[in-house]
Design a protein around this motif. Sequence first.
Motif, PDB file in Angstrom:
ATOM      1  N   GLY A  26     -13.645  -2.255  -4.167  1.00 47.15           N
ATOM      2  CA  GLY A  26     -12.804  -1.068  -4.123  1.00 47.15           C
ATOM      3  C   GLY A  26     -13.403   0.032  -3.271  1.00 47.15           C
ATOM      4  O   GLY A  26     -12.689   0.722  -2.537  1.00 47.15           O
ATOM      5  N   LEU A  27     -14.715   0.196  -3.347  1.00 45.74           N
ATOM      6  CA  LEU A  27     -15.374   1.211  -2.540  1.00 45.74           C
ATOM      7  C   LEU A  27     -15.276   0.882  -1.053  1.00 45.74           C
ATOM      8  O   LEU A  27     -15.131   1.777  -0.218  1.00 45.74           O
ATOM      9  N   VAL A  28     -15.358  -0.395  -0.709  1.00 43.04           N
ATOM     10  CA  VAL A  28     -15.166  -0.798   0.685  1.00 43.04           C
ATOM     11  C   VAL A  28     -13.768  -0.416   1.151  1.00 43.04           C
ATOM     12  O   VAL A  28     -13.580   0.123   2.249  1.00 43.04           O
ATOM     13  N   GLY A  84      -8.153   0.440 -12.439  1.00 41.04           N
ATOM     14  CA  GLY A  84      -7.387  -0.342 -11.479  1.00 41.04           C
ATOM     15  C   GLY A  84      -7.757  -1.818 -11.449  1.00 41.04           C
ATOM     16  O   GLY A  84      -6.864  -2.682 -11.417  1.00 41.04           O
ATOM     17  N   PRO A  85      -9.057  -2.167 -11.468  1.00 43.57           N
ATOM     18  CA  PRO A  85      -9.419  -3.585 -11.403  1.00 43.57           C
ATOM     19  C   PRO A  85      -8.855  -4.404 -12.560  1.00 43.57           C
ATOM     20  O   PRO A  85      -8.385  -5.522 -12.348  1.00 43.57           O
ATOM     21  N   ILE A  86      -8.876  -3.872 -13.754  1.00 40.66           N
ATOM     22  CA  ILE A  86      -8.392  -4.655 -14.896  1.00 40.66           C
ATOM     23  C   ILE A  86      -6.877  -4.741 -14.895  1.00 40.66           C
ATOM     24  O   ILE A  86      -6.298  -5.762 -15.252  1.00 40.66           O
ATOM     25  N   LEU A  87      -6.194  -3.651 -14.480  1.00 39.15           N
ATOM     26  CA  LEU A  87      -4.731  -3.694 -14.421  1.00 39.15           C
ATOM     27  C   LEU A  87      -4.265  -4.684 -13.357  1.00 39.15           C
ATOM     28  O   LEU A  87      -3.311  -5.446 -13.569  1.00 39.15           O
ATOM     29  N   PHE A 182      -6.999  -0.394  -4.634  1.00 43.43           N
ATOM     30  CA  PHE A 182      -7.201   0.594  -3.571  1.00 43.43           C
ATOM     31  C   PHE A 182      -6.334   0.313  -2.350  1.00 43.43           C
ATOM     32  O   PHE A 182      -6.554   0.892  -1.287  1.00 43.43           O
ATOM     33  N   GLY A 183      -5.346  -0.553  -2.505  1.00 40.89           N
ATOM     34  CA  GLY A 183      -4.499  -0.887  -1.371  1.00 40.89           C
ATOM     35  C   GLY A 183      -3.749   0.304  -0.803  1.00 40.89           C
ATOM     36  O   GLY A 183      -3.464   0.362   0.394  1.00 40.89           O
TER      37      GLY A 183
END
Length: 245
Positions: A26-28, A84-87, A182-183
Amino acid sequence: MKATGLGLGKGRRWGWYWLFAWTVPGLVMMVSPFVSALFGVYDLDLSLSGFRALLNAAGAGEALANVSLWPIVIAQLGVALVIGPILNAIPVFGEEWGWRGYLLPQLLPLGQMPALIISGVIWGVWHAPIILLGYNYPTNPGLGVVMMTIFCVLVGIILGWTRLATGSVWPAVIGHGSINAFGGVIALFVREGSTVDTIWATALGVTGWPLWVAIIVVLVLTHRLPVTDPPDRALQGVMTVKPTY
């Protein structure tokens, strides 16, 4: 079922791979527009004019006309990073269970790096129909198929590494979910009225690829990739098998 990595993870430090997957991809995605701006292929606007235009189009512009949008942006990025990652793990689970959970171990007799690369190619080509419809690379869908395949190889090596290092598919699921969370960052910092060519810009494009490559290089230089001590016994027997000619 266990052979496809449905356990939470094995080894003493499996939780660190979860943390890596939760944050780093996500940071990338978040940093990539700024990197693309340095190369002149992304029209960065820290006044957030593009984001304000989106809010105006959604009918929220009048209410926020005299309000700084940065607190909203920071809140959105925080939510994307924390939950966000878990959703997003829910819709991407099927992909990861197939590519990293099942396919990757099946390819390991070819060697670890070939298996990671081939599974990434297959994952990328699988996206071809939707890419040709203009998704992700709308400026050039035909070339976009090639671009998406390269992107999937790079990301697939990183996600596959978490799978092999933990014996679990879940870090790969979380990492994929982090990328998707993060799209929308592409729309936050772009100047109003400008077009983003993802062939060149963001984590999907040429100027974003070095960020993924840098992670892979660090893993190789620190001797974490290829994985030499897989905690999952189901994988140990095929990790070091070399093809015969």
